[in-house]
Design a protein around this motif. Structure first.
Motif, short mmCIF file in Angstrom:
data_model
loop_
_atom_site.label_atom_id
_atom_site.label_comp_id
_atom_site.label_asym_id
_atom_site.label_seq_id
_atom_site.Cartn_x
_atom_site.Cartn_y
_atom_site.Cartn_z
N HIS A 195 -10.41 16.58 -7.94
CA HIS A 195 -10.44 15.55 -8.98
C HIS A 195 -10.38 14.13 -8.42
O HIS A 195 -10.95 13.22 -8.97
N ALA A 196 -9.64 13.97 -7.34
CA ALA A 196 -9.46 12.63 -6.78
C ALA A 196 -8.93 12.75 -5.35
O ALA A 196 -8.06 13.58 -5.08
N SER A 197 -9.45 11.88 -4.46
CA SER A 197 -8.95 11.89 -3.09
C SER A 197 -7.58 11.20 -3.05
O SER A 197 -7.20 10.48 -3.98
N ALA A 198 -6.85 11.41 -1.97
CA ALA A 198 -5.55 10.76 -1.81
C ALA A 198 -5.71 9.25 -1.79
O ALA A 198 -4.88 8.52 -2.35
N GLU A 199 -6.77 8.76 -1.16
CA GLU A 199 -7.01 7.31 -1.09
C GLU A 199 -7.24 6.75 -2.51
O GLU A 199 -6.75 5.68 -2.85
N THR A 225 0.85 -1.20 0.00
CA THR A 225 0.00 0.00 0.00
C THR A 225 0.87 1.24 0.00
O THR A 225 1.94 1.27 0.60
N LEU A 226 0.38 2.25 -0.71
CA LEU A 226 1.01 3.58 -0.66
C LEU A 226 0.27 4.36 0.41
O LEU A 226 -0.96 4.29 0.49
N ASP A 227 0.98 5.12 1.21
CA ASP A 227 0.35 5.88 2.29
C ASP A 227 -0.36 7.11 1.70
O ASP A 227 0.30 8.00 1.16
N PRO A 228 -1.71 7.15 1.78
CA PRO A 228 -2.43 8.31 1.24
C PRO A 228 -1.99 9.62 1.89
O PRO A 228 -2.16 10.69 1.30
N GLY A 229 -1.44 9.52 3.09
CA GLY A 229 -0.97 10.73 3.78
C GLY A 229 0.11 11.46 3.00
O GLY A 229 0.32 12.67 3.17
#
Lengths: 263, 162
Positions: free
Chosen positions: A242-246, A231-235
């Motif tokens: 346009h798009a959330s970090a998640e 997983t990449l850390d959305p933080g």
């Protein structure tokens, strides 16, 4: 647009003199980012130094183990070049997907990487291919060149003259474009050199970056599903209208899987 | 400090003194009176201002007039022959009603002419991809695509013989 003085030097030496002698001179390459920025009065340089007549910044040729591309080479030239298409097809394909045809007829490699827009395409290619940026003063490895949001390792008075790309064994660039701006919501460049794998991600963070966890997993076993558990850390990623970090974290994974599949 | 720009526009020499910040589209419209080239968005997204600079389509709102020094520029006014005969692309847009309000049309036509120069027989997908930088606010894309394909059909050197 605020007023400025305009210069069209014919040599790198003259460019350097102008940069050193003017209060706040900016370089004009293809102008596809700079001119819209000036039109919106988001910048107010005292002088524009047009690089169009500087022969030392031109040219695209095959070198020992890759390609040498002059800073003023347009995206169209790279995408249409039989040499680029033969030596690093993924790079030619990336260049052919930047902006739109009119932007590709003006926009340049040097301008793109010196600007280092977080959603630009070329920075992902340089980072994944381990390219070397040549300037009028030195050579800088791509890993040290892109330092942050619209920031590079270039010093004041220093300009990109060319980029040297090493030919990978396999490579693929994939992006998802924002429906509105057409910039990459996220883009990934996957390249393999022998047993080594490099994965560069653009559009998702403040600056292009390498996803080293994915690189290690893919180096051990170059199959799409080896990154399923990562997983990449959305933080660390961008979230915007346009798009959330998640969403971007998920999207990068999907794009890497697809790119590996298509390598 | 004003600078003199000398260039060729639609086959004729032109020379004007401009400020460095003058855009190519402003030179064409305001200094040379060629108002067929439109300004739609002012953010280089819409493509209404597409012209040919040394034979290649560019957005003239993202080029300075001084950058066109010595260049050859073709605008929508330069497409038809002097006797008024429309360029095949213009004729195809008329025939297939490739416009609604007409504001984006000059840019669409100039962009499409460049496409057929490079790719005389594009597929529908290639036409749609190529016109990415040209927006039609009326959403008249269907007939625009139809017009470009019809022009290709009519003018391609190796038009299919069946």
């Amino acid at each position: 647009m605020y007023a400025f003085d305009y210069h069209r030097p014919a040599s790198l030496a003259e460019v350097a003199r102008l940069l050193a002698s003017r209060e706040d001179a900016k370089l004009l390459a293809g102008g596809q980012t700079l001119l819209p920025t000036l039109r919106q009065r988001l910048a107010q340089p005292t002088d524009l130094v047009d690089l169009a007549q500087v022969d030392e910044l031109r040219g695209l040729r095959a070198v020992d183990d890759g390609l040498l591309v002059g800073a003023m080479t347009t995206h169209h030239t790279v995408s249409a070049s039989p040499v680029a298409r033969r030596v690093i097809p993924a790079l030619a394909e990336l260049a052919g997907g930047i902006g739109d045809p009119q932007v590709r007829n003006r926009g340049t490699l040097g301008g793109s990487i010196a600007n280092n827009d977080p959603a630009a395409d070329y920075p992902a290619a340089l980072l994944a291919l381990g390219a070397t940026v040549r300037t009028n003063k030195r050579a800088i490895r791509a890993d040290a060149f892109f330092t942050g949001l619209f920031e590079t390792a270039l010093d004041p008075g220093e300009l990109v003259t060319a980029v040297q790309f090493t030919r990978p064994d396999r490579a693929r660039y994939l992006k998802l474009r924002s429906q509105a701006s057409r910039y990459a919501t996220a883009g990934v460049f996957v390249a393999t050199f022998g047993t080594a794998v490099r994965v560069a991600v653009t559009g998702a963070g403040a600056c292009v970056f390498r996803w080293t966890d994915a690189e290690r997993a893919l180096a051990a076993d170059f199959r799409p599903d080896v990154i399923d558990g990562l997983t990449l850390d959305p933080g660390d990623l961008n979230g915007d209208i346009h798009a959330s970090a998640e969403y971007r974290a998920h999207l990068v994974k999907v794009l890497v899987r697809r790119a590996v599949n298509q390598c | 400090m004003p600078i003199t720009v000398s260039l060729t526009v639609n086959g004729k020499p032109a020379s004007r003194e401009v400020e460095p910040r003058t855009l190519l589209v402003e030179l064409l419209r305001d200094h040379l009176g060629l108002t067929g080239t439109h300004v739609g968005c002012d953010t280089s997204q819409c493509g209404a201002c597409v012209i040919h600079l040394n034979g290649r389509s560019v957005k003239s709102c993202a080029v300075l007039a001084v950058q066109a020094e010595g260049a050859s520029v073709l605008t929508i006014e330069g497409l038809a022959t002097p006797d008024g005969t429309l360029h095949p692309m213009q004729a195809a847009f008329r025939e297939h009603h490739g416009l609604q309000c007409g504001f984006c049309t000059p840019g669409m036509v100039m962009s499409a002419v460049d496409l057929l120069k490079q790719n005389p027989r594009p597929s529908e997908t290639e036409v749609r991809d190529w016109l990415e930088g040209n927006l039609c606010r009326c959403t008249g894309y269907q007939n625009i695509i139809k017009a470009v394909l019809a022009c290709a059909e009519a003018t391609a050197p190796a038009a299919s013989a069946g």
